[in-house]
Every structure is written in structure tokens, then in C-alpha cells.
Design a protein around this motif. Structure first.
Motif, mmCIF file in Angstrom:
data_model
loop_
_atom_site.group_PDB
_atom_site.id
_atom_site.type_symbol
_atom_site.label_atom_id
_atom_site.label_comp_id
_atom_site.label_asym_id
_atom_site.label_seq_id
_atom_site.Cartn_x
_atom_site.Cartn_y
_atom_site.Cartn_z
ATOM 1 N N CYS A 1 0.686 -1.688 -0.153
ATOM 2 C CA CYS A 1 0.032 0.275 -0.369
ATOM 3 C C CYS A 1 0.839 1.218 0.252
ATOM 4 N N ILE A 2 0.336 2.195 -1.039
ATOM 5 C CA ILE A 2 1.136 3.734 -0.932
ATOM 6 C C ILE A 2 0.264 4.826 0.241
ATOM 7 N N LEU A 3 -0.982 4.476 -0.088
ATOM 8 C CA LEU A 3 -2.014 5.594 0.602
ATOM 9 C C LEU A 3 -1.927 6.196 -0.014
ATOM 10 N N CYS A 4 -3.025 6.081 -0.808
ATOM 11 C CA CYS A 4 -3.046 6.907 -2.359
ATOM 12 C C CYS A 4 -4.153 7.014 -2.242
ATOM 13 N N ALA A 5 -5.140 6.445 -1.119
ATOM 14 C CA ALA A 5 -6.536 7.082 -1.424
ATOM 15 C C ALA A 5 -7.585 6.721 -2.385
ATOM 16 N N CYS B 1 -8.627 3.647 -2.920
ATOM 17 C CA CYS B 1 -10.097 2.321 -2.904
ATOM 18 C C CYS B 1 -10.618 3.319 -1.881
ATOM 19 N N CYS C 1 -7.353 -0.474 -6.950
ATOM 20 C CA CYS C 1 -5.713 0.231 -5.860
ATOM 21 C C CYS C 1 -5.010 -0.119 -7.469
ATOM 22 N N ARG D 1 -1.846 -0.657 -7.001
ATOM 23 C CA ARG D 1 -1.179 -1.879 -6.728
ATOM 24 C C ARG D 1 -1.238 -3.090 -6.621
HETATM 25 FE FE1 SF4 Z 1 -3.519 1.258 -0.551
HETATM 26 FE FE2 SF4 Z 1 -4.276 0.765 -2.779
HETATM 27 FE FE3 SF4 Z 1 -5.596 1.887 -1.263
HETATM 28 FE FE4 SF4 Z 1 -4.239 2.884 -2.112
HETATM 29 S S1 SF4 Z 1 -6.047 1.878 -3.469
HETATM 30 S S2 SF4 Z 1 -4.702 2.867 -0.364
HETATM 31 S S3 SF4 Z 1 -2.287 1.797 -2.617
HETATM 32 S S4 SF4 Z 1 -4.829 -0.131 -0.269
#
Ligand code: SF4
Ligand code: F3S
Ligand code: FES
Length: 234
Positions: free
Chosen positions: A145-149, A151, A211, A213
């Protein structure tokens, strides 16, 4: 190719409400949406505001709604959109600060709620805390996860209630709950079984589709739900 780029614009110092601005541009099918935004900012309207940092899909700062779908602008090529109309809007469910920039504070508050760090008060061994490859594999997917939000801001439960912890928080809880070196799984599972936790997830799957990723988010949430209901981390 010629494209029609429609951008969401909102400057709280000037605008009473948001509006859209459309630009007719020349672009290359291999241009990234980030390149196109940089072009608009550099050559047409320097007031256009958006976040970006790494430009290589690592920092997670340029999540946007591109033709209705949450994506990273730096990982989306024009040709991926199959057409010459491009609409770029801010991600949903968070307050817009300016143009494509949203207030990420509620998102990071939710992230912090799940204790997203290793907790182990046992005396540290002389070298590192060892872990077998199998134990590491158990949570490998959620380490990405890169915490992009992308999701959380595509989840209808979050649009309805920003106190819902959301899929990104669950992914980061999963990463530590199933880490054999961690000792705070029970504490996290208690947080996740509360009112705004995993039971507000109705398996919509938007998060998994969004996501960048390719983390199997809905599967990870299912594993957390199972751990709560069975009391087992197996
Ligand atoms: Fe993490 Fe994927 Fe959610 Fe981005 S979309 S915050 S990479 S889990
Ligand atoms: Fe939302 Fe994903 Fe669940 S979109 S409802 S967190 S499966
Ligand atoms: Fe860093 Fe896109 S700018 S992920």
C-alpha cells in the motif's frame, strides 16, 4: 492526437461553487495524465492545483478521478482511456481544498486509528526478529500500500460516512495483524469490529478495482472479518 480535457476547478478565494473548464489540446497517446496536467499548469493556467511528487507510482499523492474512475495520474496513459475525451475530477468523499486537491486529514486519521506500526514489547533479540518466508508471505500483499486513497474514496460506505475507517485503513491493519512478530492483533481486531470498522464493508469491490497496486483489498477485509469471528489468525 487532439484531445478535449475537462477539468474540475474550484478556487475558494474566487468561486462560490465549483465549475468545469475544458481545454482543446494536442497530446501523444503515450502521455500520462500527469504530463497533460503539467502542460496545462506550465503553459495555459498556472493557477491549476494538484498534488504530485514522485511521478512514478510510488508516493501515492496524485490520486484523481479520471473519466469517472479513481487512478493515479502518473500511472494513467492517455491511450488507456480509449478515446479523446478526458475528464479529471478530485477523489470523492473528502473536502475539496482547491481544484484537484482534497483534504486528506480524515483519511490519515482513519489510518492512524488502526495502529499501523509493529507493536511488540518483548525484549528485542540480539539480532533481528526473525520470521520464516511463509510467515512473511501471509501479509505480503498488504505491504504494497502507498496510501493513495484510491480505494477508500471509491467506497460508497465512506462517501456516506467519513468516520468509516475504510479499506486503506483495513489493508494497513491487515499488514500488522497477520505479522507473526506483532503482538497487538487483539487490540486492532477490537478497533476493527467496532461501529465504523469492517462490518460497514458490504463487499462492493470498488476498492479492489481502484487499487493501483493491485492489492486484493476485499480479500484482505474478508480475512480480517474471519479473524474477528473465529478469534484465530490462521
Ligand atoms: Fe493502498 Fe491500494 Fe488503497 Fe491506494 S488503493 S491506499 S495503494 S490499498
Ligand atoms: Fe467498500 Fe471495498 Fe467493502 S468498496 S464496501 S471497502 S469491498
Ligand atoms: Fe507519486 Fe503519482 S506522483 S504516485
Amino acid at each position: 492526437m487532439k484531445i478535449s480535457l475537462k477539468l474540475y476547478r474550484y478556487n475558494p478565494e474566487i468561486d462560490k461553487k465549483s465549475r468545469y473548464e475544458t481545454y482543446q489540446l494536442e497530446a501523444d497517446p503515450t502521455d500520462r495524465i500527469l504530463d497533460i496536467l503539467e502542460f496545462v499548469k506550465g503553459y495555459i493556467d498556472g493557477t491549476l492545483s494538484f498534488r504530485r511528487s514522485c511521478a512514478h507510482g510510488v508516493c501515492g499523492s496524485d490520486a484523481m478521478r479520471i473519466n469517472g474512475q479513481n487512478r493515479l495520474a502518473c500511472k494513467t496513459l492517455l491511450r488507456d482511456l480509449h478515446g479523446n475525451k478526458v475528464t479529471v475530477e478530485p477523489i470523492m468523499g473528502l473536502r475539496v481544498i482547491k481544484d484537484l486537491i482534497v483534504d486528506m486529514d480524515p483519511f490519515f486519521e482513519n489510518f492512524r486509528t488502526v495502529l499501523p506500526y509493529l507493536i511488540n514489547d518483548e525484549p528485542a533479540p540480539k539480532t533481528e526478529r526473525l520470521q520464516s518466508p511463509e510467515d512473511r508471505e501471509r501479509f505480503d500483499d498488504t505491504t504494497k500500500c502507498i496510501l493513495c486513497a484510491c480505494c477508500t474514496t471509491s467506497c460508497p460506505s465512506f462517501w456516506a460516512n467519513d468516520e468509516y475507517l475504510g479499506p486503506a485503513a483495513f489493508v494497513n491493519a491487515h499488514r500488522f495483524i497477520f505479522d507473526s512478530r506483532d503482538r497487538a492483533a487483539d487490540e486492532r481486531l477490537k478497533i476493527l469490529s467496532a461501529q465504523n470498522g469492517v462490518y460497514r464493508c458490504h463487499t462492493v469491490f470498488n476498492c479492489t478495482l481502484a487499487c493501483p497496486r493491485e492489492i486484493e483489498i476485499t480479500k484482505a477485509i474478508g480475512e480480517v472479518k474471519r479473524a474477528i469471528s473465529t478469534g484465530s489468525l490462521k
